[in-house]
Design a protein around this motif. Structure first.
Motif, PDB file in Angstrom:
ATOM      1  N   ARG A 500      -1.261  -0.255   5.336  1.00  0.00           N
ATOM      2  CA  ARG A 500      -0.736  -0.439   6.694  1.00  0.00           C
ATOM      3  C   ARG A 500       0.520   0.415   6.904  1.00  0.00           C
ATOM      4  NH1 ARG A 500      -2.467  -4.265  10.149  1.00  0.00           N
ATOM      5  NH2 ARG A 500      -4.059  -5.739   9.452  1.00  0.00           N
ATOM      6  N   LEU A 501       1.373   0.465   5.890  1.00  0.00           N
ATOM      7  CA  LEU A 501       2.577   1.297   5.983  1.00  0.00           C
ATOM      8  C   LEU A 501       2.203   2.772   6.101  1.00  0.00           C
ATOM      9  CD1 LEU A 501       5.618   1.770   5.855  1.00  0.00           C
ATOM     10  CD2 LEU A 501       5.477   1.630   3.363  1.00  0.00           C
ATOM     11  N   LEU A 502       1.251   3.211   5.275  1.00  0.00           N
ATOM     12  CA  LEU A 502       0.838   4.622   5.312  1.00  0.00           C
ATOM     13  C   LEU A 502       0.302   5.004   6.690  1.00  0.00           C
ATOM     14  CD1 LEU A 502      -0.944   5.189   1.873  1.00  0.00           C
ATOM     15  CD2 LEU A 502       1.308   5.990   2.592  1.00  0.00           C
ATOM     16  N   PHE A 503      -0.535   4.150   7.250  1.00  0.00           N
ATOM     17  CA  PHE A 503      -1.082   4.432   8.570  1.00  0.00           C
ATOM     18  C   PHE A 503       0.031   4.437   9.610  1.00  0.00           C
ATOM     19  CE2 PHE A 503      -3.310   2.741  12.482  1.00  0.00           C
ATOM     20  CZ  PHE A 503      -3.856   3.963  12.828  1.00  0.00           C
ATOM     21  N   GLY A 504       0.957   3.481   9.493  1.00  0.00           N
ATOM     22  CA  GLY A 504       2.050   3.372  10.452  1.00  0.00           C
ATOM     23  C   GLY A 504       3.000   4.554  10.451  1.00  0.00           C
ATOM     24  N   HIS A 552       2.476  17.901   2.644  1.00  0.00           N
ATOM     25  CA  HIS A 552       3.458  18.462   3.579  1.00  0.00           C
ATOM     26  C   HIS A 552       4.399  17.379   4.101  1.00  0.00           C
ATOM     27  CE1 HIS A 552       5.088  21.074   6.698  1.00  0.00           C
ATOM     28  NE2 HIS A 552       4.852  20.112   7.572  1.00  0.00           N
ATOM     29  N   TYR A 553       3.855  16.198   4.415  1.00  0.00           N
ATOM     30  CA  TYR A 553       4.682  15.108   4.953  1.00  0.00           C
ATOM     31  C   TYR A 553       5.749  14.684   3.945  1.00  0.00           C
ATOM     32  CZ  TYR A 553       6.045  10.599   6.905  1.00  0.00           C
ATOM     33  OH  TYR A 553       6.781   9.541   7.406  1.00  0.00           O
ATOM     34  N   PHE A 554       5.337  14.501   2.701  1.00  0.00           N
ATOM     35  CA  PHE A 554       6.282  14.006   1.702  1.00  0.00           C
ATOM     36  C   PHE A 554       7.152  15.114   1.101  1.00  0.00           C
ATOM     37  CE2 PHE A 554       3.233  10.378   1.550  1.00  0.00           C
ATOM     38  CZ  PHE A 554       4.138   9.411   1.975  1.00  0.00           C
ATOM     39  N   ALA A 555       6.871  16.362   1.441  1.00  0.00           N
ATOM     40  CA  ALA A 555       7.751  17.455   1.025  1.00  0.00           C
ATOM     41  C   ALA A 555       9.022  17.478   1.874  1.00  0.00           C
ATOM     42  CB  ALA A 555       7.018  18.791   1.139  1.00  0.00           C
ATOM     43  N   ASP A 556       8.972  16.807   3.017  1.00  0.00           N
ATOM     44  CA  ASP A 556      10.117  16.737   3.922  1.00  0.00           C
ATOM     45  C   ASP A 556      11.105  15.693   3.389  1.00  0.00           C
ATOM     46  OD1 ASP A 556      11.896  16.093   6.049  1.00  0.00           O
ATOM     47  OD2 ASP A 556      10.438  16.856   7.498  1.00  0.00           O
ATOM     48  N   ASN A 559      11.635  12.456   5.345  1.00  0.00           N
ATOM     49  CA  ASN A 559      10.587  11.450   5.208  1.00  0.00           C
ATOM     50  C   ASN A 559      10.742  10.659   3.920  1.00  0.00           C
ATOM     51  OD1 ASN A 559       9.381  12.115   7.646  1.00  0.00           O
ATOM     52  ND2 ASN A 559       8.080  13.683   6.725  1.00  0.00           N
ATOM     53  N   LYS A 560      11.123  11.346   2.843  1.00  0.00           N
ATOM     54  CA  LYS A 560      11.347  10.642   1.576  1.00  0.00           C
ATOM     55  C   LYS A 560      12.551   9.702   1.672  1.00  0.00           C
ATOM     56  CE  LYS A 560      10.953  14.422  -1.113  1.00  0.00           C
ATOM     57  NZ  LYS A 560      10.793  15.288  -2.304  1.00  0.00           N
ATOM     58  N   MET A 561      13.562  10.142   2.400  1.00  0.00           N
ATOM     59  CA  MET A 561      14.735   9.268   2.604  1.00  0.00           C
ATOM     60  C   MET A 561      14.363   8.035   3.412  1.00  0.00           C
ATOM     61  SD  MET A 561      17.647  12.165   3.346  1.00  0.00           S
ATOM     62  CE  MET A 561      18.859  10.962   3.902  1.00  0.00           C
ATOM     63  N   LEU A 562      13.467   8.206   4.395  1.00  0.00           N
ATOM     64  CA  LEU A 562      13.003   7.067   5.187  1.00  0.00           C
ATOM     65  C   LEU A 562      12.299   6.051   4.302  1.00  0.00           C
ATOM     66  CD1 LEU A 562      12.393   5.608   7.871  1.00  0.00           C
ATOM     67  CD2 LEU A 562      10.339   7.037   8.063  1.00  0.00           C
ATOM     68  N   ILE A 563      11.455   6.517   3.391  1.00  0.00           N
ATOM     69  CA  ILE A 563      10.739   5.606   2.489  1.00  0.00           C
ATOM     70  C   ILE A 563      11.736   4.830   1.628  1.00  0.00           C
ATOM     71  CG2 ILE A 563       9.081   5.449   0.594  1.00  0.00           C
ATOM     72  CD1 ILE A 563       7.867   6.193   3.327  1.00  0.00           C
ATOM     73  N   GLU A 564      12.739   5.517   1.106  1.00  0.00           N
ATOM     74  CA  GLU A 564      13.738   4.850   0.271  1.00  0.00           C
ATOM     75  C   GLU A 564      14.489   3.794   1.079  1.00  0.00           C
ATOM     76  OE1 GLU A 564      14.159   5.039  -3.025  1.00  0.00           O
ATOM     77  OE2 GLU A 564      12.357   6.292  -2.895  1.00  0.00           O
ATOM     78  N   GLU A 565      14.780   4.094   2.335  1.00  0.00           N
ATOM     79  CA  GLU A 565      15.478   3.131   3.181  1.00  0.00           C
ATOM     80  C   GLU A 565      14.596   1.908   3.440  1.00  0.00           C
ATOM     81  OE1 GLU A 565      18.156   2.971   7.265  1.00  0.00           O
ATOM     82  OE2 GLU A 565      16.843   4.698   6.914  1.00  0.00           O
ATOM     83  N   LEU A 566      13.302   2.132   3.681  1.00  0.00           N
ATOM     84  CA  LEU A 566      12.385   1.021   3.910  1.00  0.00           C
ATOM     85  C   LEU A 566      12.288   0.136   2.667  1.00  0.00           C
ATOM     86  CD1 LEU A 566       9.521   2.822   5.882  1.00  0.00           C
ATOM     87  CD2 LEU A 566      11.231   1.235   6.792  1.00  0.00           C
ATOM     88  N   LYS A 567      12.307   0.745   1.502  1.00  0.00           N
ATOM     89  CA  LYS A 567      12.309  -0.035   0.251  1.00  0.00           C
ATOM     90  C   LYS A 567      13.552  -0.921   0.179  1.00  0.00           C
ATOM     91  CE  LYS A 567       9.958   3.262  -2.822  1.00  0.00           C
ATOM     92  NZ  LYS A 567      10.188   4.097  -4.012  1.00  0.00           N
TER      93      LYS A 567
END
Length: 662
Positions: A500-504, A552-556, A559-567
């Motif tokens: 669900r997170l990946l799709f979102g 490409h998405y996760f090379a940004d 975007n990686k910082m967003l994932i860390e913040e969500l964690k």
């Protein structure tokens, strides 16, 4: 003595209810029915211990809920594939007969309402739910109890699930809209909207006054009733007291199906309820199993959609909207007109090429219709009616929200705003993130998201999880109860499984199905973030385009910082649908196609499927030459026979359990 009278009244009222709403053959007057119901209400009010959850008095409503609980469907409520013409239907028939040549079809009217499912235990109605996204719906049991066409008790003691369409008749809608007009309330656009709105009332008394009905059309486990065909299952549930639409027919050939469609295309206006097509189903239940399902729909059924209604109106202006990916779409502003039961004032023009090829201009008289009966679109201009005031179309070259230069890539039809900070893109991305198939946060509709963004309370998806009560309460239409429900929904969404997170997140080319495939394969988001192109090879349904898009998405870095913040905010980033087992690739089932058939004694079909998928298997609903294993339980039928004919490895449940280490 009172208890005996309650039982007597209950029996009589249930009998009269079935006679009236199912068999259309009442044996008593409305006045007598109301007199008996009132007597029962008075007895129960004075002796509440005598009232049961399925008493006929629940038909009048009374339960007031704070919200609707989520319900996980035991058997997914799949949507149907669509056919729009004779060619589509003949292709469907040809595809079916290549696999199961000796079949016939059942044709049914496609009622324009809301799909719901009913559950019974020990002969009692225990739960009813909406279809939702097909996997998860909403518990609307109290509202469904008010529909008199739904039996609260049935002469069948085992577990039973029955599905159908709740709807509102044309006459009832007309009366309801007349009352709403007198009260200055907004009118319902069509019976479907009215039915859906009525069933989502938190006060069941309101639902009761809406006079809904229901036609039942499916029994997921019809074989347990001793049925061999779908037509037999419809007859069986009608005997039990369910309301089945009487206009279904068994057709021996696709030509008979076409004749049925032609008949009802003409006669549908004479019906007291709306229909928007015809549903065609393979009649034989064994053959339905052989044909199986895709991820989204059964292969053994299809919905023929009536041709879209086309109407004339004036195109007053052309405006441009920006989607979450930055795609800019031209839209027609229309002189309001009713199409397929709803008032339409906007319609899509798709893209620059679409408009220029048809020479659609501002001030044209145009033909519009609803594509797939849902999305209004402009079909063509009426060039012969032009008077010289029409303005030719010109595509914009700057984003209408942020002013960035738009880009149209070679071999693409659409223009894009590439500014990731564009307000329109941000709002659309936020709406996608909280949508039903993504994080599924109730209470965050587009208007609320827009409001929160404009108030600078949310700028990205992480900000949703930082919202506080004191920030929300001052906002328009945000009372204590609504705020509490919204914050609870946000908190609950943190536990969603990884797909669900990946799709979102809105990664390009990653739809809900692809997100599930990626989540089950990589298990956790960190592994996906660190994946190379080689890591994607061999994953079913994941090709080069998707692989490159994810990388490409996760090379940004942002975007990686967003994932860390969500964690940090507490969001789950693991796949929790089924816990993955270590050494999966050592399993005999890894990468294999497995079909389950018959009755399993230790595990349910769903449990067995989950365990097999944990080990890397692909569980299919039908046997083919590509099947590696058939797990045959008790009373295995046609699937076993076909597997034996194809030389497929057949194992029993005990062998399967040993192979998976249990």
């Amino acid at each position: 003595m009172l208890k005996q009278r309650v039982e007597e009244l209950t029996k009589l009222l249930n009998q009269y209810n079935t006679e009236y709403y199912v068999f259309d053959n009442p044996s008593v007057s409305d006045r007598e029915y109301d007199r008996l119901l009132q007597e029962l209400i008075e007895i129960e009010q004075k002796n509440p211990e005598l009232k049961t959850p399925t008493s006929p008095t629940v038909r009048v409503g009374g339960a007031v809920l704070e919200g609707f609980d989520k319900v996980l469907h035991t058997n997914p409520m799949l949507s149907l594939g669509n056919a729009f013409n004779e060619g589509d239907l003949r292709e469907f028939d040809s595809r079916i007969r290549k696999v199961t040549p000796n079949i016939n079809y059942v044709c049914e009217l496609k009622i324009d309402g809301l799909a719901v499912t009913l559950h019974y235990e020990n002969g009692q109605f225990v739960r009813g739910a909406t279809r939702g996204d097909g996997t998860t719906g909403e518990d609307i049991s109290e509202n469904l109890k008010t529909i008199r066409a739904i039996p609260l008790t049935i002469p069948y003691s085992d577990l039973l699930e029955v599905r159908g369409e709740a709807y509102m008749s044309k006459e009832t809608l007309e009366k309801l809209n007349k009352r709403r007009a007198q009260n200055g309330e907004e009118l319902f656009a069509n019976p479907r909207n009215a039915a859906a709105g009525s069933l989502r009332q938190l006060d069941s008394k309101v639902t009761s006054k809406r006079e809904l009905s229901m036609f039942c059309y499916a029994v997921p486990s019809a074989k347990q009733l001793g049925c061999k065909t779908h037509a037999e299952s419809l007859d069986k549930i009608k005997e039990m007291g369910f309301n089945v639409n009487p206009n279904y027919e068994v057709c021996q050939s696709i030509d008979e199906v076409l004749a049925y469609i032609e008949k009802w295309s003409t006669m549908r206006t004479e019906l007291p309820y709306e229909i928007d097509g015809i549903v065609i189903k393979v009649n034989q239940l064994d053959d339905q199993e052989i044909l199986g399902n895709t991820v989204k729909s059964p292969r053994w059924a299809i919905a023929y959609k009536f041709p879209a209604e086309e109407v004339e109106t004036v195109l007053k202006d052309i405006i441009f909207t920006v989607g979450r990916t930055g795609m800019v779409t031209p839209n027609a502003v229309l002189e309001p007109v009713r199409v397929a039961g709803t008032r339409v004032s906007r319609a899509t023009l798709h893209n620059e090429d679409y408009v220029k090829e048809r020479d659609i201009r501002v001030n044209d008289r145009v033909i519009i219709r609803k594509a797939g009966e849902i999305i209004p679109e402009v079909v063509k201009p009426l060039i012969e009616e032009r008077n010289g005031d029409e303005v030719p179309f010109e595509m914009i070259h700057e984003c209408p929200r942020c002013g960035s230069v738009l880009v149209r890539e070679e071999n693409e039809a659409d223009y894009y705003c590439l500014n990731i900070d564009c307000p329109a893109r941000i709002v659309e991305s936020l709406c996608h993130f909280v949508s039903r198939n993504a994080m599924n946060i109730d209470g965050l509709g587009i208007k609320v998201v827009q409001q929160l963004y404009e108030q600078q309370l949310i700028k990205n998806v992480a900000d949703i999880y930082k919202l506080e009560r004191n920030q929300l309460l001052p906002l328009e239409r945000m009372g204590e109860k609504k705020v509490s429900n919204l914050l609870a929904a946000i908190e609950n969404s943190k536990q969603n499984s990884l797909e669900r997170l990946l799709f979102g997140l809105g990664i390009r080319h990653v739809g809900s199905k692809t997100a599930k495939v990626l989540a089950t394969h990589f298990e956790e988001i960190d592994k996906l973030i660190g994946a190379t192109f080689e890591d994607f090879k061999g994953i079913p349904e994941i090709g080069e385009v998707i692989s490159k898009s994810v990388i490409h998405y996760f090379a940004d870095e942002s975007n990686k910082m967003l994932i860390e913040e969500l964690k940090t905010l507490g969001l789950n980033t693991l796949y929790t649908g089924n816990k993955l087992v270590a050494n999966t690739q050592e399993s005999a089932f890894y990468g294999k196609s497995v079909v389950l058939t018959g009755t399993l004694t230790t595990l349910s079909r769903k449990e067995a499927s989950m365990k097999l998928e944990e080990l890397g298997a692909r569980v299919s609903g039908s046997v083919s030459a590509k099947t590696d294993f058939l797990v045959a339980g008790e009373k295995s039928g046609s699937k076993l026979k076909k597997a034996q004919e194809l030389g497929i490895t057949v194992i029993d449940e005990e062998t399967m359990l040993k192979m998976i280490g249990e």
